[in-house]
Structure formats: C-alpha cells, structure tokens
Design an enzyme around this catalytic site. Structure first.
Site, mmCIF file in Angstrom:
data_model
loop_
_atom_site.group_PDB
_atom_site.id
_atom_site.type_symbol
_atom_site.label_atom_id
_atom_site.label_comp_id
_atom_site.label_asym_id
_atom_site.label_seq_id
_atom_site.Cartn_x
_atom_site.Cartn_y
_atom_site.Cartn_z
ATOM 1 N N ASP A 230 -10.018 -3.873 -4.807
ATOM 2 C CA ASP A 230 -9.256 -2.794 -4.184
ATOM 3 C C ASP A 230 -9.443 -1.500 -4.986
ATOM 4 O OD1 ASP A 230 -7.347 -1.117 -3.050
ATOM 5 O OD2 ASP A 230 -5.681 -2.512 -3.294
ATOM 6 N N HIS B 201 -8.131 -4.936 -0.615
ATOM 7 C CA HIS B 201 -6.918 -4.274 -0.142
ATOM 8 C C HIS B 201 -6.561 -4.827 1.241
ATOM 9 C CE1 HIS B 201 -4.129 -0.827 -0.275
ATOM 10 N NE2 HIS B 201 -4.300 -0.782 1.039
ATOM 11 N N SER C 192 0.826 -1.202 0.000
ATOM 12 C CA SER C 192 0.000 0.000 0.000
ATOM 13 C C SER C 192 0.869 1.265 0.000
ATOM 14 C CB SER C 192 -0.972 -0.045 1.183
ATOM 15 O OG SER C 192 -1.976 0.930 1.072
#
Length: 336
Positions: free
Chosen positions: A277, A307, A176
């Site tokens: 995501d 995610h 991320s």
C-alpha cells in the site's frame, strides 16, 4: 492509466486487483466530476459470486437508514446495523473510505453488518459530505456532529430512527480516508463524556489510514504503482480534498493530518496496514506516534496485501484473520 505492479500478491488477490484496475471505475487522476458522481452510485450485489469476494452480510442484523442533523442544518444520512439483543449494545461509528471523494455507506453493508454481529454492537455508518464539492474540513465536521449528537442527544437521534445503544461505550472505525477521519475524531473528541461521566470514545480502529497530507511516507514512492491505489491517485485524492495548492499549514493541520495532532490521552487504537500500500507508512508512523504518546496501540501489517483489502476479504488469504482481529479488538475495548 499508469503501469501497475502485482508482484508479491497472493494469486487470488492478484487476479481480483488486475480485474478491478482494468475494468473498474475511471482512475481518480483522470476522472471528471461526472465520473466521480457516477462512481458514488455503484453498489456491489449482495449475492454470489460478488459476495464470495466482499463476504456475506451479517446474519440476524437489521439494516435501517436515518439522519442526524449537522451544525449547518444539513441532515447527514446514516446507515444503521443492529443485531438482535436483549440489552443495550455498544455503539460503533464507521467512517467509509474512498479518498474523501467517492464511496458510500451502501458499499459497506457487508463489512458493517458483519462487525455488528461479531462485536456485537450497533454500527452507525456515516454518509459524510464528499469532495470536491465539499472540501476539508466538511467531512470532519459532519462526522463530529454525528458522533456528538449520538452521545449527547441520544434520545433525539433514537427517536429519529437510530437503533438504541449504550452511549457510554463508543468506538470509532474507518478505512483509508475513513481511518483518517476516525483518527481526527479521536483527537477532537477525547474529552467528550458519556452520560456516565467516562470518556465516551473508548477505541479507534484504523484500517490503512491516511495520516500525513505532506505525503512524506517512504512507502508512497516504494509502492507508487501498487494495485488499487497508486502514488498518482494519492496526489489526486489530496487535491480534491484540500485543493490544488494547499499551504504548508493546511497540509499539517491536524484536521486533515492527524499525525501532527496532540495524541496524548486519545483512545486506544488498532492500526492495520497493508504491505503493498502506498500509504502503509502513514499507518505505521501513526502507530509509533501513538505509542510515543503513551496510547495503547496494536499495530498489524498484512504481508502481501494491497490497499483496500478489508473490502474484498474473500480474495485475500488473510482477509478473515484481519476481520477477526478488527472485531476482536473492538469487542475487547467496548464490552460493558
């Protein structure tokens, strides 16, 4: 809290993400600074039933803490994971996720220790400074300073508590926001040389990375109400990191948006993305841009996953597969 869509998720994944969305931390778009700081202190226990979800810590891996000095004198905490070995092991620098706002090295003990054992490598996880107290590019600068010191001042950092490693074999990894930072560092450090004269950074492993601060990826709207991360959260994280009204130049600055950087000659990459995501297309677009620049890249989309899946592999049918791919690609590029 905005409505969430759990359609298409595996049963275990759906149950866990429903629980996390309902009972977890205050959503970032609603969180005060006090909420954010309290969230940073959270650490999941390393025993069942929690470890059934996060996975166990790596066996035989020694965990220790050290510091690396940044350019402004700040002592950047790092958490080190060292498997037993009778030879110098490669170095993997891990940059944790959390939207540049929350997260900590301690939260990543399960993943980082398992990577240390599986590669095998000495893993150094960086506790870079977080927004909104420290906005862009502070996180980048902290991570740059740590990696540069690990390669160029090996004797000093080892003496300061970092386990011994091979500075000619360095990989970057992150999820991320950490994937964003890893991609940025791969560009910034493409010319960094190890003691043997070869490029020090041999590989970048990017797990659902954020790469475009203009938020132009179609998946942001497609998965606007996804579990774990929503479109509203994406905007809130960006505002904390770049400020409420970033200019176009700030949004396209390669220090925050690696998609707009010079990709030629950067280290080979693994890019893992999740179908459900909002920033899925940040990863797929970045992988395509790397390929167009002639960079070897392996890109994998994990169908039905949201995610954050790397942090809860026990609740994802493909969790072990994704982690095996991650460790295998790092091993392939860092093996002496």
């Amino acid at each position: 809290m905005s409505r969430r869509s759990y359609q298409g998720l595996p049963v275990r994944t759906g149950l866990l993400t429903r629980y996390l969305d309902a009972m977890g931390r205050t959503p970032i778009e609603e969180a005060s600074l006090e909420d954010i700081r309290a969230s940073r202190e959270q650490v999941y226990p390393a025993w069942p039933p929690f470890s059934w979800i996060t996975g166990p810590t790596g066996r035989g891996v020694r965990i220790s803490d050290a510091h690396v000095r940044a350019r402004d004198g700040h002592r950047v905490p790092v958490r080190c994971y060292a498997p037993a070995s009778d030879r110098p092991l490669p170095l993997l620098v891990y940059l944790h996720g959390g939207g540049w706002v929350w997260g900590s090295t301690f939260m990543y003990d399960p993943l980082c220790s398992r990577l240390a054992a599986a590669v095998p490598a000495v893993v150094v996880s960086v506790d870079y400074r977080l927004a909104p107290e420290h906005r862009s590019p502070q996180a980048v600068l902290d991570c740059l300073d740590v990696v540069t010191a690990l390669v160029q001042d090996r004797a000093t950092v080892v003496a300061d508590g970092v386990p011994a490693y091979d500075p000619d074999q360095v990989g970057l990894a992150g999820d991320s926001a950490g994937g964003n930072l890893s991609a940025v560092l791969a560009q910034q450090l493409r010319d960094l040389r190890g003691p043997g004269g070869e490029p020090a950074v041999r590989h970048q492993a990017l797990i659902y990375p954020a790469t475009d601060m203009t938020l132009a990826s179609p998946s942001i709207r497609e998965n606007a109400h996804a579990p774990i991360l929503t479109e509203a959260a994406v905007h809130a994280f960006r505002a904390h990191y770049l400020g409420d009204a970033p200019t176009e130049d700030q949004l396209r600055d390669p220090l925050s948006s690696p998609l707009f950087g010079d990709l030629e000659g950067v280290a080979p990459a693994l890019v893992q993305v999740a179908e459900k995501d909002p920033i899925r297309d940040d990863g797929t677009r970045y992988a395509a841009a790397l390929q167009a620049a002639g960079v070897p890249v392996r890109a994998t989309e994990y169908v039905g996953l949201p995610h954050g899946f790397a942090s809860f592999p026990g609740a994802c049918p493909a969790g072990k597969q994704a982690e095996s791919e991650l460790a295998g690609e790092i091993r392939r590029h860092l093996a002496p």
